[in-house]
Design an enzyme around this catalytic site. Structure first.
Site: not given
Ligand code: UD1
Length: 379
Positions: A213
């Site tokens: 991811h």
């Molecule tokens: C975040 C953490 C990362 C961790 C990861 C585990 C930061 C910078 N990164 O990354 O260190 O390894 O979590 O998962 O904080 N989304 C969903 N549903 C959710 C959450 C996210 O669909 O419940 C999707 C959305 O499109 C969102 C994208 O995932 O924009 C990214 O989510 P975000 O929380 O920004 O970062 P992660 O890639 O999950």
């Protein structure tokens, strides 16, 4: 006031669970308030993990959700500040390296509220990783730095941080793993629950587990394509079970790469619960990942792990554990996968203080620190 414990994203939940339990069991009890920033909100990324880890529901949810780094960080800060004004905590405790970790630390420190950072001092030395920026900044300003491995203190020292703030206590993530191992769900059940056929992993060859991811691996079509291709190739030697992060799933669709995961021996699952993931990893012959947590969990489980990244902030998993850095180069990945599957994978040993009692050590230390601080204020 209470100690405000902050969680935001999936990898925070397994770290906070043993801490809340140890704070409740400490004498004197350390009163806590659980604040969820809402960074992760999907059932699979959030609620399911809370159930699996028997975490109490958050006292407060800031409901921040997704956004650019700036928007997400700013929203957490804006919504966290009034909580501090209202609850007047004695301390804020943050874990890991996600955006919520840094955002809450910055708010608390500027209001003169001490911050304890659990999993401090880890460095990939790769500033293109958003987590690296979160780690560096959080450690600069937090008051108490609890570390998982000894190399962390060297990193902190190099950044001019006084070692009086640093406490080597071990790894709370492994507390969770050891607490929950007996409840791990069978891999076949986890696969069946998604409607897929588990027969494929029950064959003589066993199976491997894949998670991916990191933006650096999944946000560029060329990189993602080449990784999916080499994984598909590996799946001809051993069936691979993928737990697909929402970001990765969305990018596979967006870049039109679905054909690369359409193979009989590549099983696509939604993000898995904690007990499902534990069962899947524990039974695997090989794990291929870019996660931070899985590098540590596979070391604790003694399962060979190939990390598809150029660097790791958790070097002890390579030096002592079962982890091998394979980068994004297909030749290297292919080579190490073949080595591992032929029985020449790393066996490794359990790192110092990854013993299931880290949260208790944090509770004892923090309790004493808070008392001494209070004492100083009175006199
Ligand atoms: C975040 C953490 C990362 C961790 C990861 C585990 C930061 C910078 N990164 O990354 O260190 O390894 O979590 O998962 O904080 N989304 C969903 N549903 C959710 C959450 C996210 O669909 O419940 C999707 C959305 O499109 C969102 C994208 O995932 O924009 C990214 O989510 P975000 O929380 O920004 O970062 P992660 O890639 O999950």
């Amino acid at each position: 006031g209470p100690v405000i414990c902050v969680v935001g994203a999936r990898p925070n939940f397994m770290k906070i669970a043993p801490i809340l339990r140890a704070f409740a069991a400490n004498r004197p009890v350390i009163p806590t308030l659980l604040v969820h920033t809402g960074q992760h909100y999907d059932h699979e990324m959030n609620d399911k993990l809370f159930e699996d880890l028997r975490l109490p529901l958050p006292d407060i949810n800031l409901g921040v959700g997704s956004g650019s780094h700036a928007v997400q960080t700013a929203e957490v800060m804006r919504r966290f500040e009034p909580v501090l004004d209202d609850k007047k905590p004695s301390c804020v405790l943050v874990v890991g390296d996600v955006n919520s970790t840094l955002a809450c630390t910055l708010v608390a420190v500027k209001k003169g509220i001490p911050v304890a950072h659990v999993e401090a001092g880890l460095r990939s030395n790769d500033r293109s990783m958003p987590e690296e920026i979160n780690r560096i900044l959080t450690d600069q300003i937090a008051d108490l730095l609890y570390t998982t491995e000894r190399s962390a203190a060297d990193n902190l020292l190099r950044e001019g941080i006084c070692l009086e703030r640093v406490r080597f206590v071990g790894n709370v993530m492994i507390d969770s793993l050891l607490n929950n191992r007996e409840f791990a769900r069978s891999p076949a059940d986890s696969i069946r629950a998604t409607g897929a056929n588990p027969e494929i992993i029950e064959g003589a060859s066993g199976y491997g587990v894949v998670t991916m991811h990191r933006p650096s691996n999944v946000d560029e079509p060329e990189v993602l394509t080449s990784l999916l291709k080499v994984l598909r190739e590996i799946s001809t030697s051993i069936p691979l079970v993928f737990a697909l992060h929402p970001r990765t799933k969305a990018n596979i669709e967006r870049f039109g790469l679905a054909e690369h995961i359409d193979a009989e021996r590549m099983i696509m699952l939604p993000p898995q619960g904690y007990l499902e993931m534990l069962g899947l990893m524990a039974g695997a012959r090989i794990v291929l990942t870019d996660s931070g947590g899985l590098q540590e969990e596979t070391t604790a489980l003694g399962v060979p792990c190939l990390t598809m990244r150029e660097n790791t902030e958790r070097p002890i998993t390579v030096e002592q554990g079962t982890n091998t850095m394979v980068g994004r180069d297909v030749v290297t990945i292919r080579h190490h996968a073949a080595e591992t599957l032929s029985g020449r994978g790393k066996s490794g040993r359990i790192p110092e203080l990854w013993d299931g009692h880290t949260a208790e050590r944090i509770a004892a230390d923090l309790s004493e620190w808070l008392l001494s601080r209070h004492g100083n204020q009175v006199h």
